[in-house]
Design an enzyme around this catalytic site. Structure first.
Site, PDB file in Angstrom:
ATOM      1  N   GLU A   5      11.011  -4.560   4.056  1.00  0.00           N
ATOM      2  CA  GLU A   5      11.319  -5.979   3.349  1.00  0.00           C
ATOM      3  C   GLU A   5      10.832  -6.075   2.031  1.00  0.00           C
ATOM      4  OE1 GLU A   5       9.869  -4.948   6.269  1.00  0.00           O
ATOM      5  OE2 GLU A   5       9.476  -6.093   7.824  1.00  0.00           O
ATOM      6  N   HIS A  27      -1.296 -33.326  18.378  1.00  0.00           N
ATOM      7  CA  HIS A  27      -0.053 -34.228  18.762  1.00  0.00           C
ATOM      8  C   HIS A  27       1.047 -33.275  19.194  1.00  0.00           C
ATOM      9  CE1 HIS A  27      -1.941 -37.885  17.290  1.00  0.00           C
ATOM     10  NE2 HIS A  27      -2.481 -36.892  16.291  1.00  0.00           N
ATOM     11  N   GLY A  33      -5.038  -2.761   5.112  1.00  0.00           N
ATOM     12  CA  GLY A  33      -4.014  -3.766   4.417  1.00  0.00           C
ATOM     13  C   GLY A  33      -4.690  -5.209   5.143  1.00  0.00           C
ATOM     14  N   ARG A  34      -5.077  -5.284   6.237  1.00  0.00           N
ATOM     15  CA  ARG A  34      -5.532  -6.439   6.608  1.00  0.00           C
ATOM     16  C   ARG A  34      -6.894  -6.903   6.505  1.00  0.00           C
ATOM     17  NH1 ARG A  34      -3.821  -3.210  10.921  1.00  0.00           N
ATOM     18  NH2 ARG A  34      -5.532  -2.674  12.462  1.00  0.00           N
ATOM     19  N   LYS A  93      10.203  -0.300  13.588  1.00  0.00           N
ATOM     20  CA  LYS A  93      10.790  -0.015  11.928  1.00  0.00           C
ATOM     21  C   LYS A  93      11.703   0.897  12.068  1.00  0.00           C
ATOM     22  CE  LYS A  93       6.271  -1.118   9.649  1.00  0.00           C
ATOM     23  NZ  LYS A  93       5.336  -0.223   8.865  1.00  0.00           N
ATOM     24  N   LYS A  96       0.781  -1.175   0.141  1.00  0.00           N
ATOM     25  CA  LYS A  96      -0.138  -0.089   0.131  1.00  0.00           C
ATOM     26  C   LYS A  96       0.803   1.217  -0.042  1.00  0.00           C
ATOM     27  CE  LYS A  96      -3.649   1.189   2.539  1.00  0.00           C
ATOM     28  NZ  LYS A  96      -4.194   1.323   3.830  1.00  0.00           N
ATOM     29  N   GLU A 121      -3.207  -6.996  15.180  1.00  0.00           N
ATOM     30  CA  GLU A 121      -2.833  -5.620  14.831  1.00  0.00           C
ATOM     31  C   GLU A 121      -4.185  -4.923  15.176  1.00  0.00           C
ATOM     32  OE1 GLU A 121      -1.434  -4.701  10.965  1.00  0.00           O
ATOM     33  OE2 GLU A 121       0.451  -4.971  11.552  1.00  0.00           O
TER      34      GLU A 121
END
Ligand code: F6P
Length: 542
Positions: A223, A395, A278-279, A504, A217, A364
């Site tokens: 990254e 398990h 974004g999410r 950041k 965005k 978030e």
């Protein structure tokens, strides 16, 4: 309105208008009645089921053909009545109306959160403009692009570079809808800045038949940009020029100008908008890799499912409203029963990445310590969401769920019908899901102490007819709305994420200090010692 400056993350007050309900949560009458009610009851599931023969039927809700069974939770009809009263005292109906109307619900960034406009069938006016026109235009452009790529059969691999909300949704949905996937197209996701993964991936790819999507965005995420530049250099080396490399790229961004500056052709840039978090963006062009993988038809079905969930959230009374009930259960389990986490257990094919997807959506959004007007909360917020798909967890960590000392509400998601050719496997999966929920509730009192399971451990069951594209969209949007409903009760901004900014900024400062000869800047003693240690061991002059 309350704004935070991007630089300092400190609130600045500008004509403060509290958009949320004006009273403190813990002072509301329904909250106090809930506290009294909690103290007065043992909430024993065996007793509550024995006392109420209709409990299994009454503590359920439906959204179309999807069922929510929350009868195995530590509550009764009175609890539900009080929780619904709490939702009314919080003006949940008003808050839902404001969300859909495009009001500024993200007040720290002065933004609307109009993800519902991504699937709306009627106009959604925002700043005097119908934003569904923009959505349709971009999705139409995406449809043309997707159809061309799939029809031409020239592309064999898609590398989608993005992180957080710019990857978790399409990556998870791509796995879940694998049945629809075009077998000749392989989608790879590059999210974290992992040079090892990058190296392995590039070694397997043919540059000429690889499409690279940069999804960001902001088009600045460290990254994503590091991965994008590395792939660009690799493409340039393989194809002989920068120009040739750039023809392999497409982008998804809210800042098309930045993507153009990167060198990507305008017709290959697909827009998202700052009024979609974004999410919350899976129904937008952010789903480009998903659409390339499974085709536009399943994506359209997914959006139709999300629209059904939107209508349900807007219209169902709160005691029948799945997002509202799920949110109220989180509040009840967190603030009264003292749960710190909730385990999410999808017993469904292709849901491996669902816990990670849900972690971003929930944590978030709800991991906040101040209310919408900037006051410190005096109650816990945001449960830790975690989990695993299929029987893997049985398990691994289910031991703690059955016999550990902590209360961990469990949320199972199952589908009645298989969406693959192995119905026998599906029955095994279903039997295990039902058995786990039963075991958590009834326990086992027979045998030596180490065999005893006390039971009375709460769980919720979400039951889809089938985990197809429509119901996937339905499920995702129900969770989106559940998060908003919880934020309304807790009086939080579900659409910002200032907590991730400090890390950041510090990473940006530390990175150059790792270079040979660079002096460490001002840090705490531990960080300085670690920088020294790393450089010494890595053989970099201090
Ligand atoms: O750092 C968190 C975050 O801002 C998420 O909220 C977002 O989904 C992700 O980073 C990626 O951001 P962008 O799409 O701008 O690269």
């Amino acid at each position: 309105l309350l704004f935070y400056t991007a630089r300092t993350c400190k609130p600045e007050y500008n004509n403060v208008v509290n958009l949320a309900a004006s009273r403190k949560l813990t002072e509301l009458p329904a909250w106090q009645l809930l506290a009294e009610h909690y103290r007065a009851q043992p909430f024993e599931l065996a007793t509550m089921f024995a006392q109420d023969p209709h409990r299994a039927a009454t503590l359920t809700a439906h959204c179309g053909d999807m069922l929510l069974d929350y009868s195995k939770n530590l509550l009764n009809a009175k609890t539900l009545r009080l929780l619904v009263e709490l939702a009314h005292e919080r003006d949940m109906a008003g808050a839902i109306a404001r969300l859909f109307a495009g009001d500024v619900v993200n007040i720290s960034e002065n933004r609307a959160a109009l993800h519902t406009a991504l699937r709306a069938e009627s106009p959604v006016m925002f700043n005097g403009h119908d934003v569904t026109v923009d959505v349709r235009r971009e999705l139409e452009r995406m449809r043309v692009f997707v159809t061309a790529i799939r029809d031409e059969h020239k592309i064999t691999d898609i590398v989608h570079i993005g992180i957080g909300g710019s990857y978790l949704g399409p990556a998870f949905a791509g796995d879940a809808l694998l049945a629809y996937a075009e077998k000749s197209l392989c989608v790879h996701y590059l999210s974290t800045v992992d040079g090892g993964v990058l190296q392995q991936l590039l070694a397997r790819l043919n540059a000429r038949t690889t499409l690279v999507i940069i999804a960001s965005k902001t088009f600045t995420t460290a990254e994503t940009m590091a991965n994008a530049h590395a792939v660009q250099s690799w493409l340039a080396a393989q194809l002989g020029s920068e120009q040739a490399a750039l023809t392999q790229f497409a982008a998804i961004t809210a800042l098309p100008g930045e993507a153009v500056a990167f060198g990507i052709a305008r017709e290959r840039i697909f827009e998202v908008w700052d009024w979609v978090g974004g999410r919350y963006s899976l129904c937008s062009t952010m789903a480009l890799p998903l659409a390339l993988q499974v085709g536009m038809e399943p994506f359209d079905a997914l959006r139709a499912g999300a629209l059904t969930a939107d209508d349900h959230f807007r219209s169902a009374p709160f005691d029948q409203n799945i997002p509202a009930i799920l949110a109220l259960l989180d509040v009840w389990n967190t603030n009264f029963h003292g749960a710190a986490s909730r385990v999410v257990l999808p017993y469904l094919s292709g849901f491996t990445r669902f816990p990670a997807y849900l972690q971003q959506l929930e944590m978030e959004s709800l991991g906040k310590h101040v209310t919408t007007d900037g006051a410190a909360v005096d109650y816990d917020t945001g449960l830790v969401a975690w989990g695993e798909s299929g029987t893997n967890g049985q398990h691994a960590f289910h031991q703690l769920l059955h016999q550990g000392t902590r209360l961990v509400p469990a949320e199972f998601i199952i589908a009645c019908r298989a969406n693959h050719a192995y119905p026998g496997h599906h029955d095994i999966l279903l039997a295990h899901a039902l058995a786990q929920a039963e075991a958590l509730m009834v326990g086992n009192t027979i045998g030596e102490p180490y065999r005893v399971c006390h039971g009375n451990r709460p769980s919720t069951m979400l039951v889809l007819p089938e985990a197809d594209a429509f119901h996937l969209g339905l499920l995702i949007a129900l969770y989106e709305h559940k998060v908003y409903a919880a934020s309304v009760i807790w009086d939080l901004n579900a659409f910002d994420q200032w907590g991730v900014e400090l890390g950041k900024q510090l990473a940006g400062r530390i990175q150059p200090e790792l270079l040979p000869q660079a002096r460490p800047g001002t840090h705490d003693a531990s960080t300085i010692a670690l920088i020294h240690h790393i450089k010494t061991i890595a053989g970099r002059p201090l």
